[in-house]
Design an enzyme around this catalytic site. Structure first.
Site, mmCIF file in Angstrom:
data_model
loop_
_atom_site.group_PDB
_atom_site.id
_atom_site.type_symbol
_atom_site.label_atom_id
_atom_site.label_comp_id
_atom_site.label_asym_id
_atom_site.label_seq_id
_atom_site.Cartn_x
_atom_site.Cartn_y
_atom_site.Cartn_z
ATOM 1 N N HIS A 1 -8.065 2.463 12.710
ATOM 2 C CA HIS A 1 -7.612 3.462 11.740
ATOM 3 C C HIS A 1 -8.724 4.409 11.281
ATOM 4 O O HIS A 1 -8.432 5.519 10.847
ATOM 5 C CB HIS A 1 -6.979 2.778 10.525
ATOM 6 C CG HIS A 1 -5.610 2.210 10.801
ATOM 7 N ND1 HIS A 1 -5.378 1.271 11.775
ATOM 8 C CD2 HIS A 1 -4.402 2.463 10.237
ATOM 9 C CE1 HIS A 1 -4.087 0.959 11.784
ATOM 10 N NE2 HIS A 1 -3.475 1.661 10.863
ATOM 11 N N GLU B 1 0.748 -0.473 16.265
ATOM 12 C CA GLU B 1 0.479 -1.400 15.151
ATOM 13 C C GLU B 1 0.832 -2.832 15.533
ATOM 14 O O GLU B 1 0.274 -3.779 14.974
ATOM 15 C CB GLU B 1 1.234 -0.971 13.883
ATOM 16 C CG GLU B 1 0.874 0.427 13.371
ATOM 17 C CD GLU B 1 -0.438 0.505 12.574
ATOM 18 O OE1 GLU B 1 -1.223 -0.457 12.598
ATOM 19 O OE2 GLU B 1 -0.672 1.557 11.935
ATOM 20 N N LYS C 1 0.856 -1.190 0.000
ATOM 21 C CA LYS C 1 0.000 0.000 0.000
ATOM 22 C C LYS C 1 0.890 1.238 0.000
ATOM 23 O O LYS C 1 1.748 1.385 0.867
ATOM 24 C CB LYS C 1 -0.892 0.036 1.235
ATOM 25 C CG LYS C 1 -2.161 -0.777 1.105
ATOM 26 C CD LYS C 1 -3.118 -0.399 2.231
ATOM 27 C CE LYS C 1 -4.413 -1.192 2.163
ATOM 28 N NZ LYS C 1 -5.320 -0.830 3.263
ATOM 29 N N ASN D 1 -6.984 -2.460 9.319
ATOM 30 C CA ASN D 1 -7.273 -1.056 9.609
ATOM 31 C C ASN D 1 -7.998 -0.860 10.937
ATOM 32 O O ASN D 1 -8.585 0.191 11.182
ATOM 33 C CB ASN D 1 -8.093 -0.453 8.462
ATOM 34 C CG ASN D 1 -7.209 0.345 7.514
ATOM 35 O OD1 ASN D 1 -6.033 0.546 7.778
ATOM 36 N ND2 ASN D 1 -7.775 0.810 6.427
ATOM 37 N N HIS E 1 -7.589 7.989 11.597
ATOM 38 C CA HIS E 1 -7.413 8.894 10.461
ATOM 39 C C HIS E 1 -8.176 10.201 10.679
ATOM 40 O O HIS E 1 -7.713 11.273 10.274
ATOM 41 C CB HIS E 1 -7.876 8.230 9.159
ATOM 42 C CG HIS E 1 -6.946 7.164 8.657
ATOM 43 N ND1 HIS E 1 -7.283 6.310 7.626
ATOM 44 C CD2 HIS E 1 -5.687 6.823 9.027
ATOM 45 C CE1 HIS E 1 -6.266 5.484 7.387
ATOM 46 N NE2 HIS E 1 -5.298 5.769 8.237
#
Lengths: 369, 369
Positions: free
Chosen positions: A253, A190, A148, A250, A257
């Site tokens: 996330h 993470e 990605k 994700n 975000h």
């Protein structure tokens, strides 16, 4: 210095795009770590103003044995520079240096450098090869693996990018020694992520070793990087382009975000936003009846012990939840304006779900500073 | 207006990325032409300030039957706008309009609109589908087919881009009626190209029909578009990502791109530069002993009859050949600073070759105004 490296490999199985993640010590200077790159071609090392002075010379030395010419470029450091402007600096360096279609790019840095270098490699002359040399824990356990690549848009994180797999990922654990504690904690977010979505035994292990990880103990870091990469390799191998399963990576996330975009890129580190985002996503999972309060508490406690924020940022003093919702509606998982969240569907198993706005608002109100 | 279309289809065979080019009349308003696009999702029509006022309303009407919401954006018209800045206008429109990962982009315009829309589709949320609705002859016979997308960099044309195949290409021959003669001639350059590289019988046909083509006679245009697309489909089907064969489609383009970059993008139309570039490439082929003078004369005469320049531009009054060489060294086919030219290796057959600088200089000196 080569000849003294020690490493293990994790394979990303993607047909003709398969590649190895090498994890170990002494790898930065080990010519064998770069053998996937075409010999004789040019190379461009992309790094930033923090990492470059520490490691670019060493990487350039080892690459000079393999490549006809080794160019270098240093980008400004920070998420706020993950933009078109920085990307264009890479293109300017490539074209100014006469880089042809066989040139190999090397991303030497954290997630921002890796994402931008990968995207530049995806686009330069419609695609050139690249190698990831991640120098942060976050990049070693997550962002450098899986292809990605992206830059940010003012209206949303990672909105413009490509799937472009590297030739190899070289995780030298030695470079983590120079990582500031705040960056180390961001990377642990993470690492922790992989537990609740895929492997509760790994979560147990992280809990037992969190202090060793924060102290940068080599054996603990080696295991954390390796197990994280194994889980990621397994997921990416099944769903390279995120048709479904890959979205579970994700976790945390979607909220995270929104924090990053809402606070202005760079104010919170990505891993910090993911830390608080995981607490919010866990709380949402509880609101949906999927996990119990003890699970949320356990995860929150570990995130805290990792040195990460466990409460979301207030990104709008008038209508905080409304601003979160607005930013999350442009999330890449959203469809037709409906936000889709990665939730924990029982410990060790993730799912992607919509949720009622009212519940999401409650979670945000409860979880923000 | 639908129900009155008449068309033929040419298939681009690329496994799960295969698609049809529909060629005919009345297609712009025919719902059946767009059936490859996912129903219910959003759509964004990308066009320019010249084509938009003529056709965007009609396309929006027919797409409104298929898509939940149809957004529109008009870009400035011209090769000089094939830039990051224009591309960002597309991303702004997508994010501002709440476009999700299932949004379909429609490129309504010529090669510049098609290349930029395709590249935006390749990058937005790491890839969304798009449909080509080419409105120039050049786009119908060449640029809309085959999935090459790109923007320009000041140092080189099409240097930043992606391979991203459309869901469909809709070539409505009726829209060519509004094409200015200069644009029609530019398109004929790419039609003529297919003769010397692949099909001398088609070159015979073009010679016999060049006046009918310039007069926009429907039957002549229909055949020219169809045969051009068939040849391109055959080449692209064998070599999607230009590992080798596909490069022959760039006959005339190495010199042509140098003219475009050297004169400033937009001064010469792309097809005009390719016209003069083909004469130069034919002359180079002669210099390499691959074709005779009669072949060069024949091709030059046809390019002239198409209304195209047959002499290259003077892009530097001090060292014209030197400037050409400098610009051509960043061509995507170049390797290690060595320029590789598409030459005619006997009528109807192309090859990719290096050539001595001295010979290339002679050709440039002989062929420029």
């Amino acid at each position: 210095m080569h000849g003294f490296s020690s490493s293990e490999r994790v394979r990303i199985p993607l047909d003709d795009r398969s590649y190895d993640i090498a994890i170990g010590t002494g790898l930065l200077d080990d010519p064998a770590a770069y053998e996937a790159a075409r010999p004789g071609s040019q190379a461009l090392i992309v790094t930033n103003t923090t990492v470059g002075p520490l490691y670019a010379e060493r990487l350039a030395s080892v690459l000079a044995r393999r490549h006809a010419k080794v160019l270098r470029i240093e980008l400004p450091d920070g998420e706020q520079y993950k933009t078109w402007e920085s990307l264009n600096l890479i293109f300017d360096a490539l074209l100014g240096g006469g880089a042809d279609r066989k040139t190999t790019l090397y991303a030497l840095g954290g997630g921002v450098v890796g994402d931008m270098t990968g995207f530049a490699a995806a686009c330069y002359m419609r695609g050139v090869p690249f190698v990831q040399v991640p120098t942060t824990l976050l990049a070693q356990v997550d962002s450098s693996v899986g292809g990605k690549t992206a830059i940010n848009h003012p209206l949303g994180k990672n909105m413009i990018g490509a799937f472009h797999q590297p030739l190899a990922v070289v995780c030298d654990l030695d470079v983590l020694k120079t990582l500031p504690p705040r960056e180390l904690s961001a990377g642990l977010a993470e690492v922790i992520k992989y537990g609740p979505i895929a492997d509760m035994a790994f979560l147990d292990w992280i809990e037992a070793n969190i202090d060793a990880l924060r102290a940068c103990e080599p054996a603990a870091l080696a295991h954390a990087v390796k197990r994280s990469c194994q889980i990621k390799a397994d997921v990416v191998g099944q769903d390279e382009r995120e048709a479904g399963l890959r979205a579970i990576l994700n976790f945390g996330h979607t909220f995270g975000h929104a924090i990053e975009a809402g606070m202005g890129y760079g104010a919170w580190l990505h891993g910090e936003a993911v830390g608080a985002g995981m607490v919010m996503a866990a709380e949402l999972s509880r609101g949906l009846g999927l996990v119990d309060a003890a699970f949320v508490q356990r995860l929150t406690r570990l995130i805290q012990r990792a040195g990460l924020p466990t409460r979301g940022a207030v990104i709008d003093t008038h209508d905080n939840a409304g601003r979160y919702l607005q930013l999350m509606r442009v999330d890449k998982k959203a469809e037709g304006g409906e936000i889709r969240f990665v939730v924990i569907d029982g410990p060790g198993r993730a799912a992607v779900r919509a949720a009622p706005d009212a519940l999401v608002r409650q979670v945000i109100d409860r979880c923000c500073a």
